[in-house]
Design a protein around this motif. Structure first.
Motif, PDB file in Angstrom:
ATOM      1  N   ALA A 105      -0.786  13.003  -7.910  1.00  0.00           N
ATOM      2  CA  ALA A 105       0.590  12.567  -8.144  1.00  0.00           C
ATOM      3  C   ALA A 105       1.634  13.448  -7.458  1.00  0.00           C
ATOM      4  N   PRO A 106       1.510  14.788  -7.483  1.00  0.00           N
ATOM      5  CA  PRO A 106       2.546  15.606  -6.837  1.00  0.00           C
ATOM      6  C   PRO A 106       2.689  15.306  -5.336  1.00  0.00           C
ATOM      7  N   MET A 107       1.563  14.975  -4.694  1.00  0.00           N
ATOM      8  CA  MET A 107       1.581  14.668  -3.255  1.00  0.00           C
ATOM      9  C   MET A 107       1.740  13.168  -2.997  1.00  0.00           C
ATOM     10  N   GLN A 108       1.619  12.354  -4.045  1.00  0.00           N
ATOM     11  CA  GLN A 108       1.631  10.891  -3.951  1.00  0.00           C
ATOM     12  C   GLN A 108       0.569  10.415  -2.960  1.00  0.00           C
ATOM     13  N   GLU A 109      -0.642  10.935  -3.148  1.00  0.00           N
ATOM     14  CA  GLU A 109      -1.763  10.603  -2.274  1.00  0.00           C
ATOM     15  C   GLU A 109      -3.010  10.300  -3.095  1.00  0.00           C
ATOM     16  N   LEU A 110      -3.930   9.569  -2.461  1.00  0.00           N
ATOM     17  CA  LEU A 110      -5.290   9.423  -2.968  1.00  0.00           C
ATOM     18  C   LEU A 110      -6.150  10.339  -2.112  1.00  0.00           C
ATOM     19  N   TRP A 111      -6.971  11.154  -2.758  1.00  0.00           N
ATOM     20  CA  TRP A 111      -7.837  12.082  -2.039  1.00  0.00           C
ATOM     21  C   TRP A 111      -9.269  11.607  -2.154  1.00  0.00           C
TER      22      TRP A 111
ATOM     23  N   GLY B 218     -13.103  15.901   3.612  1.00  0.00           N
ATOM     24  CA  GLY B 218     -12.051  15.600   2.649  1.00  0.00           C
ATOM     25  C   GLY B 218     -10.914  14.875   3.353  1.00  0.00           C
ATOM     26  N   PHE B 219     -10.397  13.838   2.722  1.00  0.00           N
ATOM     27  CA  PHE B 219      -9.392  12.989   3.360  1.00  0.00           C
ATOM     28  C   PHE B 219      -8.258  12.697   2.385  1.00  0.00           C
ATOM     29  N   HIS B 220      -7.051  12.642   2.906  1.00  0.00           N
ATOM     30  CA  HIS B 220      -5.856  12.353   2.107  1.00  0.00           C
ATOM     31  C   HIS B 220      -5.250  11.048   2.606  1.00  0.00           C
ATOM     32  N   PHE B 221      -5.006  10.128   1.678  1.00  0.00           N
ATOM     33  CA  PHE B 221      -4.432   8.828   2.018  1.00  0.00           C
ATOM     34  C   PHE B 221      -3.086   8.685   1.342  1.00  0.00           C
ATOM     35  N   ARG B 222      -2.089   8.296   2.125  1.00  0.00           N
ATOM     36  CA  ARG B 222      -0.720   8.130   1.621  1.00  0.00           C
ATOM     37  C   ARG B 222      -0.312   6.676   1.809  1.00  0.00           C
ATOM     38  N   ARG B 223       0.468   6.187   0.876  1.00  0.00           N
ATOM     39  CA  ARG B 223       0.939   4.801   0.900  1.00  0.00           C
ATOM     40  C   ARG B 223       1.868   4.594   2.100  1.00  0.00           C
ATOM     41  N   ASP B 224       1.604   3.507   2.833  1.00  0.00           N
ATOM     42  CA  ASP B 224       2.441   3.114   3.959  1.00  0.00           C
ATOM     43  C   ASP B 224       2.674   1.612   3.811  1.00  0.00           C
ATOM     44  N   GLY B 225       3.763   1.256   3.170  1.00  0.00           N
ATOM     45  CA  GLY B 225       4.000  -0.159   2.864  1.00  0.00           C
ATOM     46  C   GLY B 225       2.998  -0.614   1.824  1.00  0.00           C
TER      47      GLY B 225
END
Length: 111
Positions: free
Chosen positions: A60-66, A73-80
């Motif tokens: 939640a602090p990064m607003q990402e799914l890890w 290790g991969f970080h996914f961020r919302r884009d639309g």
């Protein structure tokens, strides 16, 4: 796109984890692959017959799914409407299809 509140992000993350769980179950059934899925809060664990695991959790602090997989290790961020890898730009379900296929040792497509 302005950042979401923590509660908005967590609601979105839970919805996405539900979609991922359904996609993994459907792909595993279609390929007759044995993938155990367990969830605790915002953490999903996929365990494969060979003992390997993939962990997917919301940050939640990064607003990402890890995603933690054998391949890294991969970080996914919302884009639309999509979740994209913050380094490669790969879309979440394309990337997960690759990670899950590698660890299940059978081709699986998550959609």
């Amino acid at each position: 796109m302005p950042p979401l509140s923590e509660s908005e992000f967590l609601a979105l993350a839970v919805k996405e984890l539900d979609r991922i769980e359904a996609a993994v179950e459907a792909a595993a059934d279609a390929a007759d692959a044995d993938i155990e899925i367990s969830r605790t809060g915002n953490v999903m664990e996929l365990e494969f017959e060979n003992g390997s695991k993939i962990i997917i959790n919301s940050q939640a602090p990064m607003q990402e799914l890890w995603v933690a997989a054998r391949s890294g290790g991969f970080h996914f961020r919302r884009d639309g409407e999509r979740w994209v890898d913050t380094r490669s730009g790969n879309e979440l379900y394309d990337a997960l299809s690759s990670y899950v296929s590698q660890q299940a040792e059978v081709a699986l497509t998550l959609g």
